[in-house]
Design an enzyme around this catalytic site. Structure first.
Site, PDB file in Angstrom:
ATOM      1  N   LYS A  95      46.604  74.892  17.002  1.00 46.21           N
ATOM      2  CA  LYS A  95      46.555  75.970  18.030  1.00 46.21           C
ATOM      3  C   LYS A  95      45.129  75.974  18.479  1.00 46.21           C
ATOM      4  O   LYS A  95      44.328  75.660  17.775  1.00 46.21           O
ATOM      5  CB  LYS A  95      46.732  77.253  17.334  1.00 46.21           C
ATOM      6  N   GLN A  96      45.249  76.044  19.868  1.00 44.03           N
ATOM      7  CA  GLN A  96      43.906  76.052  20.593  1.00 44.03           C
ATOM      8  C   GLN A  96      43.801  77.380  21.356  1.00 44.03           C
ATOM      9  O   GLN A  96      44.554  77.734  22.295  1.00 44.03           O
ATOM     10  CB  GLN A  96      43.891  75.084  21.473  1.00 44.03           C
ATOM     11  N   GLY A  97      42.705  78.241  21.066  1.00 39.85           N
ATOM     12  CA  GLY A  97      42.739  79.512  21.753  1.00 39.85           C
ATOM     13  C   GLY A  97      41.455  79.430  22.562  1.00 39.85           C
ATOM     14  O   GLY A  97      40.858  78.440  22.935  1.00 39.85           O
ATOM     15  N   ALA A  98      41.061  80.630  22.922  1.00 40.99           N
ATOM     16  CA  ALA A  98      39.845  80.907  23.770  1.00 40.99           C
ATOM     17  C   ALA A  98      38.726  80.772  23.124  1.00 40.99           C
ATOM     18  O   ALA A  98      37.590  80.409  23.745  1.00 40.99           O
ATOM     19  CB  ALA A  98      39.899  82.168  24.536  1.00 40.99           C
ATOM     20  N   GLU A  99      38.728  81.112  21.784  1.00 41.79           N
ATOM     21  CA  GLU A  99      37.448  81.219  20.859  1.00 41.79           C
ATOM     22  C   GLU A  99      37.430  80.006  19.882  1.00 41.79           C
ATOM     23  O   GLU A  99      36.259  79.651  19.483  1.00 41.79           O
ATOM     24  CB  GLU A  99      37.486  82.377  20.093  1.00 41.79           C
ATOM     25  N   ALA A 100      38.491  79.401  19.357  1.00 43.56           N
ATOM     26  CA  ALA A 100      38.602  78.610  18.335  1.00 43.56           C
ATOM     27  C   ALA A 100      39.824  77.572  18.433  1.00 43.56           C
ATOM     28  O   ALA A 100      40.638  77.781  19.236  1.00 43.56           O
ATOM     29  CB  ALA A 100      38.709  79.421  16.925  1.00 43.56           C
ATOM     30  N   ARG A 101      39.558  76.588  17.713  1.00 48.21           N
ATOM     31  CA  ARG A 101      40.688  75.567  17.421  1.00 48.21           C
ATOM     32  C   ARG A 101      41.268  75.664  15.952  1.00 48.21           C
ATOM     33  O   ARG A 101      40.444  75.904  15.110  1.00 48.21           O
ATOM     34  CB  ARG A 101      40.221  74.461  17.681  1.00 48.21           C
ATOM     35  N   LYS A 157      39.670  76.820  10.750  1.00 49.55           N
ATOM     36  CA  LYS A 157      39.526  77.497  12.069  1.00 49.55           C
ATOM     37  C   LYS A 157      38.122  77.182  12.493  1.00 49.55           C
ATOM     38  O   LYS A 157      37.073  77.647  11.821  1.00 49.55           O
ATOM     39  CB  LYS A 157      39.544  78.932  11.851  1.00 49.55           C
ATOM     40  N   ASP A 169      42.367  92.683  17.687  1.00 50.52           N
ATOM     41  CA  ASP A 169      43.308  91.836  18.335  1.00 50.52           C
ATOM     42  C   ASP A 169      44.697  91.966  17.882  1.00 50.52           C
ATOM     43  O   ASP A 169      45.491  90.998  17.404  1.00 50.52           O
ATOM     44  CB  ASP A 169      42.825  90.485  18.536  1.00 50.52           C
TER      45      ASP A 169
END
Lengths: 216, 178
Positions: free
Chosen positions: A9-15, A32, A127
């Site tokens: 998963k790739q998010g806005a803050e972390a992979r 993470k 969140d």
């Protein structure tokens, strides 16, 4: 990153990577890694990232210690902005609700109880969505994941916004689930030691939205 | 003796772990550690504070990760492993609790890299005890002491290893995290 780690998963803050196996555990672990933001000054960026990694790890552990099911911590490396943690074998709540086979009353009670416990130790998740709640395959225990935006606060305001964020997440991803969310709040009320100020704040937050008005 | 591979740092070679019971020479071993006897090439851990192999591997993994990134807090990797079992930053207290003490009878010996045959022989020459499989670790765990040292004394936490292990892991991982 280690060669055998697989990006999931790739998010806005972390992979988020999966590393299998990990120290004899065949289920492996979750890695993470927060990445640096190039638009920030490097010194500031390093400091912020460092702080958020340790904050996330501490909140995870604080919840775990309070009896909430959260991923176990394996290794925290703030320099590399990386947390190694337990890989939960289970499904996210979002999929379970959409599938529509599960007993939602049981789910709602479990969610309310877990959030109550979390707020009782003054952890605000930051969140809450149905993607950040999981059910374990083996014992159907409710797991709260992704403490990337979490912090410690005693303020009813912050806890109310936490609940409000979940309410909005429910109404946008799962239409016609107002009753379900009501049941979560009922369960929250019975389990939380300081539910009253938080829930009355929630009324206020509902009227104005997540952001506090800075006028007047 | 059993061997393991660290996924994060395979270049450091295999990890060898042995469990000894009925150890007769703890006094001598402790003295050799105090004398900084370099020929005693193992990390020696008090088995009563260990619940399973995974806990041992977590401590080793953390110590080696710190060694590779140049962040050792103690002089050597072997002392760092013992230190990393502890959840506190107090080095001498950690080594006292998790290392060999004069009355230790069950010990875990850890070696990093090398030839397994040589290591097993050398470990048995140093440690005068009975080599037993790692699966018998629970026979020696002192749950009451483990809960005390890892500060897991809340009544809502049970003595069940499956429930304790994630908390022990967290306590170990969060040490030195500011």
């Amino acid at each position: 990153m280690i060669d055998s780690a697989v990006l999931i998963k790739q998010g806005a803050e972390a992979r988020v990577y999966e590393l299998k196996p990990f120290l004899t555990n065949p289920n492996g672990c979750i890695v993470k890694e927060r990445f640096s933001k190039t638009y920030r000054h490097p010194v500031l960026d390093k400091q912020l990232t460092h702080r958020r990694v340790s904050q996330e790890a501490r909140c995870l552990f604080r919840c775990r210690k309070a009896g909430i099911d959260t991923p176990a911590l394996y290794l925290v490396d703030p320099e590399a902005a990386t947390i190694y943690m337990e890989r939960i074998l289970g499904r996210i709540l979002k999929d379970i609700i959409i599938e529509g086979k599960a007993d939602t009353d049981v789910l709602a009670d479990a969610i309310g109880a877990a959030l109550a416990k979390m707020h009782d130790v003054d952890v605000v998740h930051g969140d809450l969505t149905t993607s950040n709640l999981m059910l374990r395959d083996n014992n159907a225990s409710l797991v709260i994941i992704d403490f990337g935006l979490s912090y410690v606060s005693k303020l009813p305001e912050d806890k109310a916004v936490d609940l409000y964020v979940l309410e909005r997440a429910f109404s946008s991803t799962h239409p016609q689930t107002e009753a379900l969310f009501e049941r979560i709040l009922t369960s929250y009320k019975t389990h939380c030691k300081q539910a009253k100020p938080t829930l009355s704040k929630l009324e206020e937050v509902r009227l104005r939205g997540r952001k506090r008005s800075m006028l007047g | 003796m059993e061997s393991f591979q660290l996924e994060l740092h395979p270049e450091r070679g295999p990890i060898y772990i042995s469990l000894f019971k009925n150890v007769k020479n703890a006094v001598e071993l402790r003295q050799r550690l105090l004398d900084q006897d370099a020929s005693l090439a193992w990390a020696l851990v008090n088995a009563s504070l260990v619940v399973n192999t995974f806990q041992i591997l977590l401590a080793i993994n953390k110590a080696i990760h710190k060694e590779v990134t140049g962040k050792l807090k103690t002089h050597k990797i072997n002392s760092e492993i013992v230190y990393d079992f502890s959840s506190t930053n107090n080095i001498s207290q950690s080594l006292r609790r998790y290392g060999v003490s004069d009355d230790s009878t069950a010990l875990i010996a850890i070696a990093i890299g090398g030839n397994p045959g040589d290591i097993e022989k050398a470990m048995q020459a140093d440690i005068h005890g009975e080599l037993v499989p790692l699966s018998s670790i629970p026979e020696f765990s002192d749950i009451k002491l483990i809960r005390k040292y890892y500060q897991l004394n809340d009544n809502n936490i049970s003595d069940n290893i499956d429930e304790l292990m994630p908390l022990i892991a967290g306590a170990m991982a969060l040490k030195e995290i500011k």
